[in-house]
Design a protein around this motif. Structure first.
Motif, mmCIF file in Angstrom:
data_model
loop_
_atom_site.group_PDB
_atom_site.id
_atom_site.type_symbol
_atom_site.label_atom_id
_atom_site.label_comp_id
_atom_site.label_asym_id
_atom_site.label_seq_id
_atom_site.Cartn_x
_atom_site.Cartn_y
_atom_site.Cartn_z
ATOM 1 N N LEU A 67 4.424 10.584 0.413
ATOM 2 C CA LEU A 67 5.439 9.881 0.435
ATOM 3 C C LEU A 67 6.749 10.629 0.419
ATOM 4 O O LEU A 67 7.715 10.046 1.346
ATOM 5 C CB LEU A 67 5.381 9.370 -1.069
ATOM 6 N N TYR A 110 9.573 10.188 3.659
ATOM 7 C CA TYR A 110 10.690 9.461 3.019
ATOM 8 C C TYR A 110 11.867 10.552 3.881
ATOM 9 O O TYR A 110 12.698 10.097 4.172
ATOM 10 C CB TYR A 110 10.845 9.728 1.553
ATOM 11 N N LEU A 136 2.505 5.577 7.263
ATOM 12 C CA LEU A 136 3.455 5.469 6.154
ATOM 13 C C LEU A 136 4.731 5.905 6.615
ATOM 14 O O LEU A 136 5.689 5.345 6.045
ATOM 15 C CB LEU A 136 3.065 6.726 5.096
ATOM 16 N N GLN A 180 6.660 2.591 7.741
ATOM 17 C CA GLN A 180 6.689 1.580 6.881
ATOM 18 C C GLN A 180 7.826 2.026 5.823
ATOM 19 O O GLN A 180 8.575 1.301 5.320
ATOM 20 C CB GLN A 180 5.351 1.036 5.997
ATOM 21 N N ILE A 181 7.793 3.137 5.384
ATOM 22 C CA ILE A 181 8.837 3.606 4.665
ATOM 23 C C ILE A 181 10.262 3.426 5.271
ATOM 24 O O ILE A 181 11.234 3.324 4.668
ATOM 25 C CB ILE A 181 8.794 5.270 4.041
ATOM 26 N N VAL A 221 11.473 0.023 4.999
ATOM 27 C CA VAL A 221 11.981 -0.205 3.605
ATOM 28 C C VAL A 221 13.220 0.458 3.180
ATOM 29 O O VAL A 221 14.283 -0.185 2.860
ATOM 30 C CB VAL A 221 11.006 0.296 2.634
ATOM 31 N N TYR A 250 9.448 3.812 -2.742
ATOM 32 C CA TYR A 250 8.080 3.844 -3.108
ATOM 33 C C TYR A 250 7.400 2.707 -3.877
ATOM 34 O O TYR A 250 6.290 2.282 -3.413
ATOM 35 C CB TYR A 250 8.075 5.209 -3.806
ATOM 36 N N CYS A 258 8.067 -0.461 -3.705
ATOM 37 C CA CYS A 258 7.832 -1.527 -2.708
ATOM 38 C C CYS A 258 6.683 -1.098 -1.678
ATOM 39 O O CYS A 258 6.010 -2.162 -1.433
ATOM 40 C CB CYS A 258 9.244 -1.554 -1.688
ATOM 41 N N ILE A 259 6.522 -0.062 -1.502
ATOM 42 C CA ILE A 259 5.259 0.392 -0.770
ATOM 43 C C ILE A 259 3.903 -0.017 -1.626
ATOM 44 O O ILE A 259 2.974 -0.451 -0.821
ATOM 45 C CB ILE A 259 5.265 1.795 -0.216
ATOM 46 N N PHE A 267 0.033 -0.090 2.558
ATOM 47 C CA PHE A 267 0.970 0.531 3.474
ATOM 48 C C PHE A 267 0.170 0.945 4.693
ATOM 49 O O PHE A 267 0.387 1.576 5.641
ATOM 50 C CB PHE A 267 1.959 1.761 2.922
ATOM 51 N N THR A 321 2.560 -4.852 7.124
ATOM 52 C CA THR A 321 3.554 -4.383 7.360
ATOM 53 C C THR A 321 4.668 -5.670 6.809
ATOM 54 O O THR A 321 5.505 -5.423 6.231
ATOM 55 C CB THR A 321 3.851 -4.093 8.852
ATOM 56 N N ILE A 367 5.025 -5.728 2.836
ATOM 57 C CA ILE A 367 5.805 -4.775 2.487
ATOM 58 C C ILE A 367 7.177 -4.956 2.854
ATOM 59 O O ILE A 367 8.221 -4.817 1.919
ATOM 60 C CB ILE A 367 5.572 -3.524 3.237
#
Length: 213
Positions: A17, A21, A90, A93-94, A97, A118, A120-121, A183, A197, A200
Motif C-alpha cells: 500500500l 501510494y 493496486l 486504484q490508489i 482514490v 487506504y 477506501c480501498i 482492489f 474499480t 472503490i
C-alpha cells in the motif's frame, strides 16, 4: 504459487500500500500522478461530482482494456513480494482514490489522508470508512477533526486495513485473490475487474466529495 501465498503477511500488504501510494502521489516517469489526474479532470465542465464521476468512468474503461496492467510493469519498479499484476492494479486504484481526494480539497501528503485512502480501498462503503475514524468525513469540520487524529490511532487504522485485506486474501487463496479483495477484482489476462474499480471509486467519491456538495 504456494511460496507467494505463504510469504504474504499484514506487513507485506501495508508495504505494498505504501509503495503504491508513494508512486501514485509523487509520480512515476511516463505516468500521470494523482495530482496531474485531479487537475486534468477539474478543468472539465460541470459540477464537481460530475467531474469525479467522469474520472471513475475513465478508470473503469482502462480496467477493462487488455494489456493496460501489463504495460504498467515496464514503467513501475514493482515490489518483489507480490506479482506485477496485483501491485500494478493496486497502484492504479490508489492513484484514482488519491486523485478524488485532491478534487475534494484534501492534502494527500498528509498521513491522515493517506490512511483514509487506504480505508477506501478496503471498505465497502463510505459509512464504513467514517466509522473507522469515528468522524463524519467530507466537510470542513471533518477536515479539522482529521487533523486531531493521533499517530497511534492512524497506526491502528492502517493495521486494521492490512489485516482485513490479508484476511480476505486467506479466505480463497492466492489464485482467487482478485475475487476476495476489492482492489484486485478478477485478474484475468493482466486486467482487473471493472466492477471492483467502480466500487472503490464510488466509496472514494462518497467519502471525499458527496458531503462537500
Amino acid at each position: 504459487m504456494k511460496n507467494e501465498l505463504t510469504s504474504l503477511s499484514q506487513e507485506v500488504i501495508l508495504n505494498a500500500l505504501d509503495w503504491a501510494y508513494d508512486k501514485a502521489v509523487n509520480g512515476v516517469r511516463g505516468l500521470d500522478s494523482a495530482q496531474d489526474m485531479a487537475d486534468d479532470y477539474l478543468k472539465g465542465e460541470g459540477a464537481l461530482i460530475d467531474k469525479v464521476n467522469s474520472l471513475i468512468r475513465w478508470q473503469n474503461t482502462k480496467a477493462g482494456t487488455s494489456g493496460f496492467i501489463t504495460g504498467l510493469g515496464g514503467l513501475l519498479t514493482l515490489p518483489l513480494t507480490l506479482p506485477a499484476n496485483i501491485t500494478s492494479v493496486l497502484y492504479v486504484q490508489i492513484r484514482m482514490v488519491a486523485a478524488i481526494a485532491i478534487m475534494g480539497g484534501y492534502d494527500v501528503k498528509d498521513d491522515r489522508v493517506r490512511s483514509i485512502v487506504y480505508s477506501c480501498i478496503a471498505a465497502s462503503s463510505a459509512a464504513e470508512v467514517a466509522k473507522n475514524f469515528g468522524i463524519k468525513l467530507g466537510n470542513k469540520l471533518a477536515m479539522q477533526g482529521i487533523k486531531k487524529i493521533s499517530g497511534e490511532t492512524l497506526k491502528k487504522i492502517n493495521q486494521a486495513v492490512g489485516f482485513r485485506l490479508l484476511t480476505k486474501f486467506g479466505q480463497k487463496g492466492f489464485v482467487n485473490f482478485g475475487k476476495t479483495i476489492p482492489f484486485v477484482g478478477g485478474i484475468v489476462g493482466a486486467t482487473f475487474d471493472v466492477v471492483a474499480t467502480n466500487t472503490i471509486g464510488n466509496v472514494a467519491r462518497n467519502t471525499f466529495i458527496i458531503e462537500n456538495l
